[in-house]
Design a protein around this motif. Structure first.
Motif, short mmCIF file in Angstrom:
data_model
loop_
_atom_site.label_atom_id
_atom_site.label_comp_id
_atom_site.label_asym_id
_atom_site.label_seq_id
_atom_site.Cartn_x
_atom_site.Cartn_y
_atom_site.Cartn_z
N ALA A 39 0.82 -1.21 0.00
CA ALA A 39 0.00 0.00 0.00
C ALA A 39 0.86 1.26 0.00
CB ALA A 39 -0.93 -0.01 1.21
N GLN A 40 1.95 1.22 0.74
CA GLN A 40 2.82 2.39 0.83
C GLN A 40 3.66 2.57 -0.42
OE1 GLN A 40 5.94 2.00 3.66
NE2 GLN A 40 6.85 3.94 3.14
N SER B 38 0.43 0.81 -4.22
CA SER B 38 -0.87 1.47 -4.29
C SER B 38 -1.82 0.87 -3.27
CB SER B 38 -1.47 1.32 -5.70
OG SER B 38 -2.84 1.66 -5.71
N ALA B 39 -2.33 1.69 -2.36
CA ALA B 39 -3.34 1.21 -1.40
C ALA B 39 -4.62 0.85 -2.13
CB ALA B 39 -3.61 2.28 -0.34
N ARG B 40 -4.97 1.63 -3.12
CA ARG B 40 -6.19 1.40 -3.89
C ARG B 40 -6.18 0.03 -4.57
NH1 ARG B 40 -6.53 3.43 -9.59
NH2 ARG B 40 -8.70 3.35 -10.28
N LYS B 41 -5.08 -0.31 -5.23
CA LYS B 41 -5.00 -1.58 -5.94
C LYS B 41 -4.85 -2.76 -4.98
CE LYS B 41 -2.92 0.59 -10.02
NZ LYS B 41 -1.67 0.73 -10.83
N THR B 42 -4.12 -2.54 -3.90
CA THR B 42 -3.96 -3.60 -2.90
C THR B 42 -5.30 -4.01 -2.32
OG1 THR B 42 -1.74 -2.80 -2.33
CG2 THR B 42 -2.84 -4.22 -0.72
N LEU C 55 -3.84 4.55 3.37
CA LEU C 55 -4.61 5.43 2.50
C LEU C 55 -5.08 6.67 3.26
CD1 LEU C 55 -6.08 5.64 -0.36
CD2 LEU C 55 -8.08 4.76 0.85
N SER D 151 -2.61 9.39 3.88
CA SER D 151 -2.29 10.23 2.72
C SER D 151 -3.36 11.28 2.46
CB SER D 151 -2.15 9.34 1.47
OG SER D 151 -1.11 8.41 1.63
N ASP E 81 -5.19 7.10 -4.53
CA ASP E 81 -4.18 6.91 -3.49
C ASP E 81 -3.81 8.19 -2.78
OD1 ASP E 81 -3.44 4.07 -3.42
OD2 ASP E 81 -2.87 4.37 -5.50
N ARG E 82 -3.78 9.30 -3.52
CA ARG E 82 -3.37 10.58 -2.93
C ARG E 82 -4.23 11.70 -3.52
NH1 ARG E 82 1.58 8.49 -4.52
NH2 ARG E 82 1.74 10.06 -6.15
N ARG F 35 -4.00 12.65 -7.21
CA ARG F 35 -4.46 11.68 -8.20
C ARG F 35 -5.98 11.61 -8.30
NH1 ARG F 35 -0.44 6.41 -7.57
NH2 ARG F 35 1.52 7.54 -7.85
#
Length: 440
Positions: free
Chosen positions: A83-84, A87-91, A136, A139, A201-202, A205
């Motif tokens: 995640a760090q 990508s937290a979103r994809k994880t 997430l 961020s 994620d941020r 984005r």
């Protein structure tokens, strides 16, 4: 103890900064984890109504609830790092699809051993979601908003029980427990689509956030990071070897032992109070303690952000929980016992937001992922210990009294650790008023 923190950096007035992140990030993440919590805890409603299927003793039922947390350990740190660094979103998306499939397959088991394995696998895939979402949120929300952001997201825990316990009860009145498990694994697969399109994620984005809000968030988080002592920015190993991290692991383990020991057996206790009421009746009554817990959890987090008193926001509710657990075993009558169940539920849920704000206050972003993963991984082994202890002691003694007394002892250790093991930090989080207050 009041301590003097750094002077606040000049910022725009809070009302001048848009706050769409509260309306976008929190609800999507909360619904996602609400579905995870449903698939984790639905067995607590189902177990009293399996009517001898799979021939489960009370100890076996405790093991069914607890073995989830053995699997839960394995992906905590890997998912936090992913995640760090990735990508937290994809994880979370990958884990959501995997746990949804695993939850549905749980309804297809034919033996006790298969039930254990299925619950282990479900815990394995759900295990990485919690630390990934905490990364997430780190961020998107500065430290002085962190406890409230955590609590609003984690409000999905009691809210899931408020909404889903009656739903599970109603479904049990109209379908077999197998079909309930199969069908309740489907919603995460559908919500994965919403997650993919709604979450970024941020701030830089996200398509829906204004430039002013994104700049405010990024500046605030950068200031938080710059103000943290450089001593906590070393390697992953250096971070997790800190005394404060080890203490947090201990606090979380003893707290979660009591938390899940209470949670898993709550529907069974309410079933006894109603003299073997229907699944729908038990489900509706089970929702009452969690409704109260939801309100208390959010209020406690808001108080923690306002004052900066993280330790007290963890310890005081747990003391109340200990008293309510012990009194609940001493009083007679359905109404007094139900009231004490409500107090206990509120007490064991209340610390969530403040507790998970502490690691981000102590550690820099580049190492906090692993620390939070380790705290959650080892602490959640208490989720195995609590349900199994209550079930085993109920079998041995013929009563749940001893089990709940032991759970209160675990909560007492958590109180001692957070009170004596965590001293106020050298750099307290700035409360919303801009005045310094006590740290973790």
């Amino acid at each position: 103890m009041t301590e003097t923190g750094p002077q606040p950096i000049p910022q725009s007035p809070p009302n001048a900064i848009p706050a769409k992140r509260w309306a976008y990030v929190i609800p999507v993440a909360a619904i996602m984890y609400m579905l995870a919590y449903l698939d984790r805890n639905n067995v607590s409603v189902i177990l009293p109504y399996m009517h001898g299927d799979l021939e489960l003793s009370n100890a076996d039922k405790g093991l069914v609830g607890g073995i989830f947390f053995v699997g839960y350990v394995f992906l905590q740190i890997p998912a936090a790092i992913l995640a760090q660094r990735w990508s937290a979103r994809k994880t979370v998306l990958l884990l959501m699809v995997a746990w949804g499939l695993a939850a549905s397959l749980t309804g297809l088991v034919q033996t006790k051993s298969q039930f254990y394995v299925a619950r282990f696998v479900l815990g394995f895939f759900e295990g990485g979601v919690w630390p990934a979402v905490l990364i997430l949120l780190a961020s998107w929300f500065p430290l002085r908003e962190r406890a409230r952001a955590n609590a609003l997201w984690m409000a999905c825990l009691p809210l899931s029980s408020v909404l889903m316990a009656p739903l599970s009860g109603w479904m049990l009145d109209h379908a077999s427990w197998r079909w309930v498990l199969v069908l309740q694994g489907v919603p995460p697969l559908l919500w994965a689509v919403v997650w993919w399109f709604a979450v970024a994620d941020r701030p830089d984005r996200a398509r829906w956030i204004s430039r002013a809000e994104a700049d405010h968030v990024e500046r605030s988080i950068a200031a938080d990071e710059a103000a943290k002592p450089s001593a906590v920015s070393g390697s992953y190993l250096d971070a997790v070897k800190q005394k404060s991290v080890l203490v947090l692991i201990g606090v979380y383990f003893f707290w979660i032992t009591g938390f899940y020991g209470f949670n898993l057996w709550l529907p069974s206790v309410i079933k006894e109070l109603t003299h073997d009421g229907s699944p729908t009746e038990v489900g509706l009554l089970t929702a009452i303690p969690f409704t109260i817990a939801l309100a208390v959890m959010i209020a406690n987090a808001a108080w923690s952000d306002r004052t900066g008193r993280r330790r007290q926001a963890v310890a005081v509710p747990l003391v109340v929980g200990i008293a309510a657990l012990l009194l609940g075993q001493a009083v007679d009558g359905a109404l007094p016992r139900m009231l004490l169940l409500c107090v206990t539920a509120a007490a064991v849920y209340a610390p969530y937001g403040p507790f998970w704000a502490i690691p981000g206050q102590l550690l820099r972003f580049e190492v906090v992922a692993v620390a939070m993963g380790l705290i959650n991984a080892l602490g959640n082994l208490g989720g195995f210990a609590g349900p199994y202890l209550v079930g085993w002691l109920t079998d041995v003694t013929g009563s749940s009294v001893t089990g709940f007394a032991v759970l209160s002892g675990f909560l007492a250790v958590a109180v001692a650790l957070v009170t004596l093991g965590l001293r106020p930090s050298a750099r307290p989080v700035r409360p919303l008023s801009g005045q310094a207050a006590e740290g973790a």
